[in-house]
Write a protein that holds these residues in place. Structure first.
Motif, PDB file in Angstrom:
ATOM      1  N   PHE A 163     -21.211   2.684 -12.935  1.00  0.00           N
ATOM      2  CA  PHE A 163     -20.871   1.802 -14.056  1.00  0.00           C
ATOM      3  C   PHE A 163     -19.477   1.215 -13.860  1.00  0.00           C
ATOM      4  CE2 PHE A 163     -19.279   5.978 -15.035  1.00  0.00           C
ATOM      5  CZ  PHE A 163     -18.073   5.768 -15.699  1.00  0.00           C
ATOM      6  N   GLU A 164     -19.229   0.133 -14.566  1.00  0.00           N
ATOM      7  CA  GLU A 164     -17.916  -0.504 -14.543  1.00  0.00           C
ATOM      8  C   GLU A 164     -17.241  -0.271 -15.889  1.00  0.00           C
ATOM      9  OE1 GLU A 164     -15.801  -4.844 -13.639  1.00  0.00           O
ATOM     10  OE2 GLU A 164     -17.996  -4.681 -13.795  1.00  0.00           O
ATOM     11  N   PRO A 165     -16.130   0.461 -15.930  1.00  0.00           N
ATOM     12  CA  PRO A 165     -15.467   0.714 -17.216  1.00  0.00           C
ATOM     13  C   PRO A 165     -14.937  -0.576 -17.818  1.00  0.00           C
ATOM     14  CG  PRO A 165     -14.099   1.477 -15.381  1.00  0.00           C
ATOM     15  CD  PRO A 165     -15.418   1.087 -14.792  1.00  0.00           C
ATOM     16  N   ASP A 166     -15.235  -0.794 -19.105  1.00  0.00           N
ATOM     17  CA  ASP A 166     -14.787  -2.021 -19.762  1.00  0.00           C
ATOM     18  C   ASP A 166     -13.462  -1.842 -20.491  1.00  0.00           C
ATOM     19  OD1 ASP A 166     -15.687  -0.367 -21.745  1.00  0.00           O
ATOM     20  OD2 ASP A 166     -17.363  -1.653 -22.368  1.00  0.00           O
ATOM     21  N   SER A 167     -12.904  -0.618 -20.413  1.00  0.00           N
ATOM     22  CA  SER A 167     -11.599  -0.348 -21.015  1.00  0.00           C
ATOM     23  C   SER A 167     -11.036   0.908 -20.367  1.00  0.00           C
ATOM     24  CB  SER A 167     -11.722  -0.175 -22.530  1.00  0.00           C
ATOM     25  OG  SER A 167     -12.399   1.030 -22.837  1.00  0.00           O
ATOM     26  N   ASN A 168      -9.882   1.352 -20.844  1.00  0.00           N
ATOM     27  CA  ASN A 168      -9.274   2.580 -20.327  1.00  0.00           C
ATOM     28  C   ASN A 168      -9.771   3.822 -21.057  1.00  0.00           C
ATOM     29  OD1 ASN A 168      -7.830   1.034 -18.555  1.00  0.00           O
ATOM     30  ND2 ASN A 168      -5.917   1.115 -19.696  1.00  0.00           N
ATOM     31  N   GLN A 169     -10.805   3.643 -21.858  1.00  0.00           N
ATOM     32  CA  GLN A 169     -11.388   4.772 -22.580  1.00  0.00           C
ATOM     33  C   GLN A 169     -12.887   4.814 -22.344  1.00  0.00           C
ATOM     34  OE1 GLN A 169     -10.100   4.178 -26.674  1.00  0.00           O
ATOM     35  NE2 GLN A 169      -8.435   5.642 -26.394  1.00  0.00           N
ATOM     36  N   LEU A 170     -13.397   6.010 -22.109  1.00  0.00           N
ATOM     37  CA  LEU A 170     -14.835   6.230 -21.978  1.00  0.00           C
ATOM     38  C   LEU A 170     -15.292   7.129 -23.122  1.00  0.00           C
ATOM     39  CD1 LEU A 170     -15.207   7.003 -18.151  1.00  0.00           C
ATOM     40  CD2 LEU A 170     -15.416   4.791 -19.298  1.00  0.00           C
ATOM     41  N   ASP A 171     -16.421   6.768 -23.692  1.00  0.00           N
ATOM     42  CA  ASP A 171     -17.035   7.578 -24.739  1.00  0.00           C
ATOM     43  C   ASP A 171     -18.406   7.992 -24.237  1.00  0.00           C
ATOM     44  OD1 ASP A 171     -17.768   8.847 -27.025  1.00  0.00           O
ATOM     45  OD2 ASP A 171     -17.703   7.092 -28.335  1.00  0.00           O
ATOM     46  N   ILE A 172     -18.536   9.257 -23.835  1.00  0.00           N
ATOM     47  CA  ILE A 172     -19.784   9.763 -23.273  1.00  0.00           C
ATOM     48  C   ILE A 172     -20.530  10.545 -24.340  1.00  0.00           C
ATOM     49  CG2 ILE A 172     -20.814  11.255 -21.529  1.00  0.00           C
ATOM     50  CD1 ILE A 172     -18.479  10.650 -19.710  1.00  0.00           C
ATOM     51  N   VAL A 173     -21.751  10.148 -24.611  1.00  0.00           N
ATOM     52  CA  VAL A 173     -22.605  10.814 -25.593  1.00  0.00           C
ATOM     53  C   VAL A 173     -23.887  11.237 -24.887  1.00  0.00           C
ATOM     54  CG1 VAL A 173     -23.911  10.562 -27.739  1.00  0.00           C
ATOM     55  CG2 VAL A 173     -21.652   9.497 -27.521  1.00  0.00           C
ATOM     56  N   ILE A 174     -24.272  12.492 -25.061  1.00  0.00           N
ATOM     57  CA  ILE A 174     -25.465  13.018 -24.405  1.00  0.00           C
ATOM     58  C   ILE A 174     -26.342  13.730 -25.428  1.00  0.00           C
ATOM     59  CG2 ILE A 174     -26.371  14.460 -22.550  1.00  0.00           C
ATOM     60  CD1 ILE A 174     -23.687  14.317 -21.175  1.00  0.00           C
ATOM     61  N   HIS A 175     -27.600  13.332 -25.506  1.00  0.00           N
ATOM     62  CA  HIS A 175     -28.600  14.052 -26.288  1.00  0.00           C
ATOM     63  C   HIS A 175     -29.314  15.028 -25.361  1.00  0.00           C
ATOM     64  CE1 HIS A 175     -29.064  10.621 -29.500  1.00  0.00           C
ATOM     65  NE2 HIS A 175     -27.856  11.170 -29.480  1.00  0.00           N
ATOM     66  N   VAL A 176     -29.390  16.288 -25.762  1.00  0.00           N
ATOM     67  CA  VAL A 176     -30.069  17.317 -24.969  1.00  0.00           C
ATOM     68  C   VAL A 176     -31.035  18.066 -25.868  1.00  0.00           C
ATOM     69  CG1 VAL A 176     -29.803  19.358 -23.520  1.00  0.00           C
ATOM     70  CG2 VAL A 176     -28.035  17.601 -23.497  1.00  0.00           C
ATOM     71  N   SER A 177     -32.253  18.266 -25.387  1.00  0.00           N
ATOM     72  CA  SER A 177     -33.202  19.093 -26.139  1.00  0.00           C
ATOM     73  C   SER A 177     -33.875  20.067 -25.189  1.00  0.00           C
ATOM     74  CB  SER A 177     -34.260  18.229 -26.839  1.00  0.00           C
ATOM     75  OG  SER A 177     -35.046  17.510 -25.911  1.00  0.00           O
ATOM     76  N   ASN A 178     -34.201  21.247 -25.702  1.00  0.00           N
ATOM     77  CA  ASN A 178     -34.819  22.280 -24.887  1.00  0.00           C
ATOM     78  C   ASN A 178     -35.781  23.113 -25.736  1.00  0.00           C
ATOM     79  OD1 ASN A 178     -35.221  24.160 -22.658  1.00  0.00           O
ATOM     80  ND2 ASN A 178     -34.014  25.584 -23.879  1.00  0.00           N
ATOM     81  N   PHE A 179     -37.049  23.030 -25.390  1.00  0.00           N
ATOM     82  CA  PHE A 179     -38.062  23.869 -26.029  1.00  0.00           C
ATOM     83  C   PHE A 179     -38.966  24.515 -24.978  1.00  0.00           C
ATOM     84  CE2 PHE A 179     -36.752  20.893 -29.282  1.00  0.00           C
ATOM     85  CZ  PHE A 179     -36.672  21.685 -30.418  1.00  0.00           C
ATOM     86  N   PHE A 180     -38.480  24.545 -23.707  1.00  0.00           N
ATOM     87  CA  PHE A 180     -39.289  25.079 -22.618  1.00  0.00           C
ATOM     88  C   PHE A 180     -38.601  26.214 -21.864  1.00  0.00           C
ATOM     89  CE2 PHE A 180     -41.085  20.938 -23.407  1.00  0.00           C
ATOM     90  CZ  PHE A 180     -42.448  21.120 -23.213  1.00  0.00           C
ATOM     91  N   HIS A 181     -37.308  26.103 -21.658  1.00  0.00           N
ATOM     92  CA  HIS A 181     -36.583  27.103 -20.874  1.00  0.00           C
ATOM     93  C   HIS A 181     -35.913  28.098 -21.822  1.00  0.00           C
ATOM     94  CE1 HIS A 181     -33.822  28.777 -17.843  1.00  0.00           C
ATOM     95  NE2 HIS A 181     -34.612  28.222 -16.937  1.00  0.00           N
TER      96      HIS A 181
END
Length: 232
Positions: free
Chosen positions: A160-178
């Motif tokens: 990716f190409e950063p569009d500013s000096n700040q990154l906002d990383i959001v991750i959705h994680v779900s687990n119903f198997f392990h």
């Protein structure tokens, strides 16, 4: 045959040693959901890990845009990444391995005009990842129950190409198997060239090992065909 094995091992050690030369500077650690990389120069310091305390919102899927329009300050918790979320406490009790959550990390960068890359290994057991509001990667399909989600193992490299000096990383994680859930492997951030070079080196080492095992298998199979009278 022993000489062949020794040669393969020595070549592998030499290959790994030559490929892992990097800066000895220690990667910064995230504190309260923020990672400060303003003093980190990717060209000089190399790849960094996104380790430390990430924000976590248990049993919630929060879209990136909602963080700017709604106040989630009373619902936020913090958990160390990488680690399983099993021991994370919500409402006074440990959550265990089954469930779903939103992870968030804010990163402050020094000025850069380079393409960056993020290397992801395995999250348990499905995920979606956004960078500055843009969906950049996914594995399987996240859900709030076993029926709604699809588990999948899919290591990825996100460029990716950063569009500013700040990154906002959001991750959705779900687990119903392990039995264990969460982000349990390190996320690596570097320039596009650095991350791709490391990934290609890892693939080359894996192929080298597979090739060595295949050669040894052929050798022993040949012995079996030529010396059937000697069962031992």
């Amino acid at each position: 045959m022993n000489k062949l094995v020794l040669i393969l091992v020595l070549c592998l050690v030499f290959f790994i040693g030559c490929g892992n030369r990097s800066s000895t500077k220690k990667s910064p650690v995230a504190v309260n959901g923020t990672l400060d990389l303003r003093n980190w120069d990717f060209e000089k310091d190399g790849i960094t890990m996104l380790n430390g305390d990430w924000e976590i919102y248990w049993n919630q899927f929060i879209l990136p845009d909602n963080f700017s329009s709604l106040d989630f300050s009373k619902q936020v918790g913090y958990t160390y990444v990488p680690t399983i979320w099993d021991n994370y406490e919500f409402l006074g009790s440990k959550v265990g391995g089954i469930g779903y959550a939103t992870y968030r990390l804010k990163i402050n960068l020094r000025s850069t005009d380079q393409m960056l890359a993020l290397k992801l290994l395995s999250f348990s057991t499905a995920h979606q990842l956004w960078i500055n509001g843009r969906l950049c990667a996914s594995a399987g399909s996240v859900g709030k129950s076993r029926k709604e989600m699809t588990a999948k193992y899919l290591p990825q490299v996100v460029i990716f190409e950063p569009d500013s000096n700040q990154l906002d990383i959001v991750i959705h994680v779900s687990n119903f198997f392990h039995r264990n859930g969460g982000i349990w492997t390190e996320l690596e951030l570097g320039t596009e060239q650095q991350i791709l070079k490391k990934r290609n080196r890892t693939i080359a080492i894996d192929l080298f090992i597979i090739g060595g095992l295949f050669i040894m298998a052929l050798y022993h199979f040949g012995l079996f065909l030529l010396r059937r009278s000697d069962r031992s």
